[in-house]
Design an enzyme around this catalytic site. Structure first.
Site, PDB file in Angstrom:
ATOM      1  N   GLY A  15      -4.566   6.833   4.710  1.00 59.54           N
ATOM      2  CA  GLY A  15      -3.448   6.616   3.640  1.00 59.54           C
ATOM      3  C   GLY A  15      -2.955   7.928   3.149  1.00 59.54           C
ATOM      4  O   GLY A  15      -3.056   8.228   1.961  1.00 59.54           O
ATOM      5  N   SER A  16      -2.412   8.638   4.391  1.00 66.35           N
ATOM      6  CA  SER A  16      -2.046  10.209   4.018  1.00 66.35           C
ATOM      7  C   SER A  16      -0.361  10.130   4.080  1.00 66.35           C
ATOM      8  O   SER A  16      -0.115  11.260   4.122  1.00 66.35           O
ATOM      9  CB  SER A  16      -2.756  11.057   4.764  1.00 66.35           C
ATOM     10  OG  SER A  16      -2.550  10.481   6.199  1.00 66.35           O
ATOM     11  N   LEU A  54      -4.961  -1.438   7.641  1.00 66.64           N
ATOM     12  CA  LEU A  54      -6.224  -1.326   7.566  1.00 66.64           C
ATOM     13  C   LEU A  54      -7.136  -2.654   7.193  1.00 66.64           C
ATOM     14  O   LEU A  54      -8.140  -2.809   7.356  1.00 66.64           O
ATOM     15  CB  LEU A  54      -7.067  -0.126   7.125  1.00 66.64           C
ATOM     16  CG  LEU A  54      -6.751   1.093   7.966  1.00 66.64           C
ATOM     17  CD1 LEU A  54      -7.052   2.240   6.825  1.00 66.64           C
ATOM     18  CD2 LEU A  54      -7.381   1.183   9.224  1.00 66.64           C
ATOM     19  N   ASN A  80      -9.516   7.577   2.708  1.00 69.43           N
ATOM     20  CA  ASN A  80      -8.661   7.481   1.503  1.00 69.43           C
ATOM     21  C   ASN A  80      -7.912   6.238   1.386  1.00 69.43           C
ATOM     22  O   ASN A  80      -7.678   5.903   0.093  1.00 69.43           O
ATOM     23  CB  ASN A  80      -7.733   8.734   1.526  1.00 69.43           C
ATOM     24  CG  ASN A  80      -6.900   8.467   0.390  1.00 69.43           C
ATOM     25  OD1 ASN A  80      -7.408   8.744  -0.903  1.00 69.43           O
ATOM     26  ND2 ASN A  80      -5.674   8.247   0.733  1.00 69.43           N
ATOM     27  N   SER A 133     -13.909   6.280  -6.631  1.00 72.96           N
ATOM     28  CA  SER A 133     -12.927   6.338  -7.818  1.00 72.96           C
ATOM     29  C   SER A 133     -14.094   6.201  -9.326  1.00 72.96           C
ATOM     30  O   SER A 133     -15.119   6.199  -8.995  1.00 72.96           O
ATOM     31  CB  SER A 133     -12.497   5.285  -8.186  1.00 72.96           C
ATOM     32  OG  SER A 133     -11.611   5.138  -9.382  1.00 72.96           O
ATOM     33  N   TYR A 146     -11.221  -4.373  -7.868  1.00 78.16           N
ATOM     34  CA  TYR A 146     -11.077  -2.906  -7.720  1.00 78.16           C
ATOM     35  C   TYR A 146     -12.386  -2.255  -8.133  1.00 78.16           C
ATOM     36  O   TYR A 146     -12.832  -1.376  -7.289  1.00 78.16           O
ATOM     37  CB  TYR A 146     -10.025  -2.412  -8.423  1.00 78.16           C
ATOM     38  CG  TYR A 146      -9.675  -0.847  -8.069  1.00 78.16           C
ATOM     39  CD1 TYR A 146      -8.950  -0.500  -7.023  1.00 78.16           C
ATOM     40  CD2 TYR A 146     -10.040   0.003  -8.997  1.00 78.16           C
ATOM     41  CE1 TYR A 146      -8.907   0.713  -6.754  1.00 78.16           C
ATOM     42  CE2 TYR A 146      -9.910   1.311  -8.595  1.00 78.16           C
ATOM     43  CZ  TYR A 146      -9.075   1.921  -7.748  1.00 78.16           C
ATOM     44  OH  TYR A 146      -8.909   3.190  -7.560  1.00 78.16           O
ATOM     45  N   THR A 148     -15.658  -3.353  -8.283  1.00 75.50           N
ATOM     46  CA  THR A 148     -16.690  -3.624  -7.463  1.00 75.50           C
ATOM     47  C   THR A 148     -16.304  -2.952  -6.080  1.00 75.50           C
ATOM     48  O   THR A 148     -17.279  -2.375  -5.602  1.00 75.50           O
ATOM     49  CB  THR A 148     -16.626  -5.331  -7.088  1.00 75.50           C
ATOM     50  OG1 THR A 148     -16.675  -5.739  -8.583  1.00 75.50           O
ATOM     51  CG2 THR A 148     -17.475  -5.665  -6.206  1.00 75.50           C
ATOM     52  N   LYS A 150     -15.064  -0.005  -5.492  1.00 75.48           N
ATOM     53  CA  LYS A 150     -14.990   1.282  -5.722  1.00 75.48           C
ATOM     54  C   LYS A 150     -16.454   1.603  -5.775  1.00 75.48           C
ATOM     55  O   LYS A 150     -17.155   2.589  -5.348  1.00 75.48           O
ATOM     56  CB  LYS A 150     -14.261   2.073  -6.678  1.00 75.48           C
ATOM     57  CG  LYS A 150     -12.858   1.921  -6.193  1.00 75.48           C
ATOM     58  CD  LYS A 150     -12.439   2.595  -5.202  1.00 75.48           C
ATOM     59  CE  LYS A 150     -10.996   2.802  -4.836  1.00 75.48           C
ATOM     60  NZ  LYS A 150     -10.654   3.829  -3.594  1.00 75.48           N
ATOM     61  N   ILE A 179      -5.232  10.069 -11.864  1.00 73.91           N
ATOM     62  CA  ILE A 179      -4.407  11.066 -10.900  1.00 73.91           C
ATOM     63  C   ILE A 179      -3.069  10.352 -10.967  1.00 73.91           C
ATOM     64  O   ILE A 179      -2.803   9.289 -10.788  1.00 73.91           O
ATOM     65  CB  ILE A 179      -5.209  11.261  -9.575  1.00 73.91           C
ATOM     66  CG1 ILE A 179      -6.392  11.651  -9.728  1.00 73.91           C
ATOM     67  CG2 ILE A 179      -3.912  12.211  -8.759  1.00 73.91           C
ATOM     68  CD1 ILE A 179      -6.561  12.963 -10.220  1.00 73.91           C
TER      69      ILE A 179
END
Length: 248
Positions: A15-16, A54, A80, A133, A146, A148, A150, A179
């Site tokens: 994820g970059s 992915l 990531n 997170s 989300y 759950t 994380k 962020i």
């Protein structure tokens, strides 16, 4: 300091292509690492970039194979890649639930597994950093899937650290707070006069973070300076989760 240098290391950052992942990849490169980047979209002409979805069950192992083909001495994995797909709890379907879990949680597990198998075959050693997170330990409205996923990553970091320590592979994580990224930027722009101001008052440092604020911690966790650290999670949130009330 050489303790913070990543010269001689090679890293895959999932994820970059943008956001936090892009910042991490750049800082690792600045510290001397050879970096393989990954994303969902095509980037024509990019050297050392792999396109892969992915959420597909076969993609994590395939991505690791491709990354080792580019960098046979790959010894660092940054997990990531992830996203937010939630709908309100009472409206969520099984398909929407699985979309979150398959990308945020399942893919991370099988990336780590495929990477570990490669490293063990090479004699062991290496480092994994997983991006969780603050949602992994503090819930948010309409964010059940989300949160759950994380939260699962928080325990995965600790459990993988236990499983991989005998092979000399360290596993750590970061937990970013709010962020400013392409994913969060849309709502920030639309709620700049109310919700964003609320967050800025809650954050002790008084501002929303930037992707670069996360990158230094990851570089540290991958470096020799962190060689005795495993199973730990660094919270990067400007103090968001430190205080209950914040500034009035």
């Amino acid at each position: 300091m050489k303790a913070f240098s990543l010269e001689g290391h090679a890293a895959l950052v999932t994820g970059s292509s943008q956001g936090i992942g892009a910042a991490i990849a750049q800082v690792l490169e600045d510290c001397g690492a050879a970096v393989v980047r990954h994303g969902l979209q095509d980037m024509p002409g990019s050297v050392g970039y792999i396109r892969s979805d992915l959420s597909d069950a076969s993609s994590p192992a395939s991505l690791i194979d491709s990354a080792f083909s580019l960098q046979p001495a790959l010894d660092t994995l940054i997990c990531n890649a992830g996203s937010f797909f939630d709908t309100p709890f009472l409206e969520m379907t099984a398909t929407e639930w699985e979309k979150t879990i398959s990308l945020n949680l399942r893919a991370t597990f099988f990336l780590a597994q495929a990477f570990a198998k490669k490293r063990i075959a090479l004699g062991g050693g290496g480092s994994i950093v997983i991006v969780s997170s603050t949602n992994g330990f503090q819930a948010e409205a309409d964010s059940v899937a989300y949160d759950t996923s994380k939260g699962g990553l928080v325990m995965m970091i600790r459990s993988l650290a236990v499983s991989l320590a005998p092979h000399g592979i360290r596993v750590n994580g970061i937990a970013p707070g709010l962020i400013r990224t392409p994913l969060t930027g849309t709502w920030m722009e639309s709620r700049a006069d109310d919700l964003l101001k609320h967050y800025e008052k809650k954050i002790l440092l008084g501002k929303v973070g930037q992707p670069s604020d996360c990158a230094g911690a990851v570089a540290f966790l991958c470096s020799p300076a962190a060689s005795y650290i495993t199973g730990e999670i660094i919270t990067i949130d400007g103090g968001l989760t430190t205080t209950q009330i914040g500034k009035l």
